[in-house]
Every structure is written in structure tokens, then in C-alpha cells.
Design a protein around this motif. Structure first.
Motif, short mmCIF file in Angstrom:
data_model
loop_
_atom_site.label_atom_id
_atom_site.label_comp_id
_atom_site.label_asym_id
_atom_site.label_seq_id
_atom_site.Cartn_x
_atom_site.Cartn_y
_atom_site.Cartn_z
N ASP A 120 39.31 40.09 51.83
CA ASP A 120 40.63 39.70 51.85
C ASP A 120 41.10 38.35 51.34
N THR A 121 39.83 37.53 51.28
CA THR A 121 39.99 36.10 50.68
C THR A 121 39.45 36.05 49.13
N LYS A 122 38.90 36.79 48.65
CA LYS A 122 38.31 36.93 47.37
C LYS A 122 39.43 37.43 46.44
N VAL A 123 40.10 36.45 45.52
CA VAL A 123 41.37 37.10 44.96
C VAL A 123 41.01 37.02 43.27
N TYR A 124 42.13 37.62 42.56
CA TYR A 124 42.02 37.86 41.12
C TYR A 124 43.12 37.23 40.64
N GLN A 125 43.18 36.70 39.36
CA GLN A 125 44.46 36.19 38.71
C GLN A 125 44.60 36.79 37.46
N PHE A 126 45.84 37.32 37.23
CA PHE A 126 46.07 37.85 35.92
C PHE A 126 47.59 37.62 35.46
N ARG A 127 47.74 36.46 34.50
CA ARG A 127 48.83 36.05 34.10
C ARG A 127 49.74 35.79 35.18
N GLY A 128 49.14 34.94 36.09
CA GLY A 128 50.27 34.41 37.12
C GLY A 128 50.23 35.42 38.28
N VAL A 129 49.57 36.52 38.25
CA VAL A 129 49.77 37.37 39.31
C VAL A 129 48.36 37.28 40.12
N VAL A 130 48.56 36.97 41.62
CA VAL A 130 47.47 36.72 42.22
C VAL A 130 47.07 37.97 43.15
N ILE A 131 46.24 38.64 43.23
CA ILE A 131 45.94 39.70 44.43
C ILE A 131 44.49 39.77 44.69
N SER A 132 44.37 40.04 45.92
CA SER A 132 43.12 40.04 46.62
C SER A 132 42.14 41.25 46.28
N GLN A 133 40.93 41.27 46.55
CA GLN A 133 39.95 42.50 46.56
C GLN A 133 40.48 43.58 47.26
N LEU A 134 40.70 43.27 48.60
CA LEU A 134 41.21 44.16 49.45
C LEU A 134 42.46 45.04 49.10
N SER A 135 43.64 44.29 48.59
CA SER A 135 44.80 44.64 48.10
C SER A 135 44.38 45.57 47.19
#
Length: 285
Positions: A120-135
């Protein structure tokens, strides 16, 4: 994106509620507690060193068998004794209270952290959108399960039997369909979806005997929003509820997050009492 991921889980809960309501016209108030029991079962297996994949499959089957056993051993005898619809709903409430007591006894009441392969803490960013691995996992499982459920209901003989049973139970019995078996499997499938939602929610919440209470209420609200007799409506309702909550928390106030989402539901139901995609239930007397 956070709203879509949360809404995907609400949709899984709502799909389980709609599956049962479509087939039996019963609101299953033990749905969240069955999901909690399945999640605690997976946690107990993980504590014993069982591989996560096996523990997850075992938990899903445990929840499904628990729901099937309740339908076969409790609801069918009650129906044979001509129990009212309200009486059957009260039985599901009783099951929920029994499960809460058992979970508290065997699993304890202290909040616990659920180990999960997605972070839930490891996140990815794509063009300003931040989303966690769990999401991402929540969105993926929501999409895949929704698609598989659609194919099951619309493209298989079992799905056709489910639709026939939910449309007209006496006619389905007259045609020789094994309606009791179909309804039992519907309860099992609904519990399967609930436990799956619980397994993905547990990592982001501290596990306790009541951790699925709020997601159950949100899933119930999503089912009503989309239409209690519509499976696509359950998905749409869950996503709308999740997105509305996230946007409200981000742009208005976290304190107003839940209130505004339910305000939207009230407005929609005033305009369409049967829900967004629901159909009016008509019964000839």
C-alpha cells in the motif's frame, strides 16, 4: 484513481448482495461478517506458514462453503416452515452476530496487520497520477472478476439457470431446474466475492472482527444506488460511490467525505427510486 480502486472493492461487495437479492429477495446482513471470517481464516493459515496463494484460495472456498451451509441448513428449513421474508432477513442478521462472536473469540479483538504481497506504500507515477501497488491490484481484480461474472451469468448454462430462477422461481421449478442447488451456489458465489473484497481491503485497514462493517455498508449503499436487481448497476454504483468519496475528501473536506457520498445517493433515489440501472419490481397479486 483512488476512488476507482476503492469503488472496485465496493462493487465486489455490492455484486454479492445483488446476487442474493435477485435470486431470493433477501438482504444478507451477514455478508460483511462472512467476508471477515474468510479473511481471518486466511490470516490464520498464513500464521501457520501456508503459502499466500493457497491461503487465499482456501479462504475463498471457506467463505463460499459457510454461506452455502447457512442457506442449506438454516434458510431452506425456515422456508419450508413458511418463514416470512423479514424473518429470513433476521436470520442473516443472527448469523452475522454469531460470526462476530466466534471471530472475536478465536481471532481476538486487537487490531492486526494483514500480510499481503501487494504494497500500500509502494507507488507508481504516470503523468502526475500517483497510484499505489495495492490500488492497482484492486482495480485489476475488480475488472477481471466483473468480466468473469458477466461471462458466467450471460454465457453459460448455469448463468441461464440463475437468471431463470431469479426471474420466476415457480416456473423454473416447474421446468425441472434444480433451484435449491442453484440458489445455494448463488449464495456461495456471493460469499466468494465478499471474501475477495475482504482480502484486498485487509492490508490497508487494521484487521479486527468489525473491519468489514463500513465496506459492507458502502457496498450495500452502492447496490441500492445502482439498483438492487441489477449486476451492472452494482458495478456502476460501487465506482460512483468510490469516486464521489475520493473527490469530496480531496476537494471539500475529509470530514464531509461519507456524508456527501450518501447525499448523492439520496438525490439519485429521489429521482430514480429503483436505482440507476435497476428495473421496477412488479408482482401480480
Amino acid at each position: 484513481m483512488a476512488g476507482i480502486s476503492t469503488g472496485s472493492i465496493y462493487a465486489l461487495v455490492a455484486l454479492g448482495l445483488v446476487l442474493i437479492y435477485r435470486s431470493t429477495r433477501i438482504l444478507n446482513f451477514a455478508h460483511g461478517d462472512i467476508a471477515t471470517a474468510g479473511t481471518f481464516f486466511a490470516f490464520a493459515l498464513l500464521e501457520l506458514g501456508v503459502h499466500f496463494g493457497l491461503a487465499m484460495v482456501a479462504a475463498l472456498l471457506f467463505g463460499a462453503l459457510l454461506a452455502i451451509a447457512f442457506y442449506v441448513c438454516v434458510l431452506i428449513p425456515a422456508q419450508r416452515r413458511e418463514a416470512t421474508q423479514l424473518g429470513q432477513i433476521i436470520l442473516t442478521l443472527g448469523l452475522g452476530l454469531i460470526l462476530q462472536g466466534l471471530i472475536s473469540y478465536f481471532g481476538g479483538t486487537e487490531p492486526q496487520s494483514f500480510p499481503f504481497p501487494l504494497s500500500d506504500t509502494k507507488v507508481y507515477q504516470f503523468r502526475g497520477v500517483v497510484i499505489s501497488q495495492l490500488s492497482l491490484g484492486m482495480i485489476g481484480v475488480g475488472m477481471v472478476v466483473s468480466l468473469l461474472l458477466y461471462l458466467l451469468v450471460q454465457k453459460t448454462r448455469f448463468g441461464l439457470a440463475m437468471r431463470a430462477t431469479s426471474e420466476n422461481l415457480p416456473a423454473a421449478q416447474t421446468l425441472g431446474l434444480p433451484t435449491r442447488r442453484i440458489l445455494a451456489l448463488s449464495w456461495g458465489l456471493a460469499a466468494f466475492l465478499g471474501v475477495l473484497a475482504g482480502l484486498f481491503l485487509a492490508p490497508s485497514l487494521f484487521m479486527d472482527p468489525f473491519f468489514m462493517l463500513e465496506p459492507f455498508l458502502k457496498g450495500f449503499a452502492a447496490a441500492i444506488l445502482g439498483g438492487l436487481n441489477s449486476l451492472p448497476g452494482a458495478i456502476v454504483g460501487g465506482l460512483l460511490l468510490g469516486i464521489t468519496e475520493s473527490l469530496t475528501g480531496g476537494y471539500i473536506s475529509l470530514a464531509f467525505k461519507n456524508s456527501f457520498a450518501f447525499l448523492v445517493i439520496i438525490v439519485v433515489l429521489i429521482i430514480r427510486p429503483e436505482g440507476l440501472l435497476g428495473t421496477e419490481f412488479k408482482e401480480r397479486v
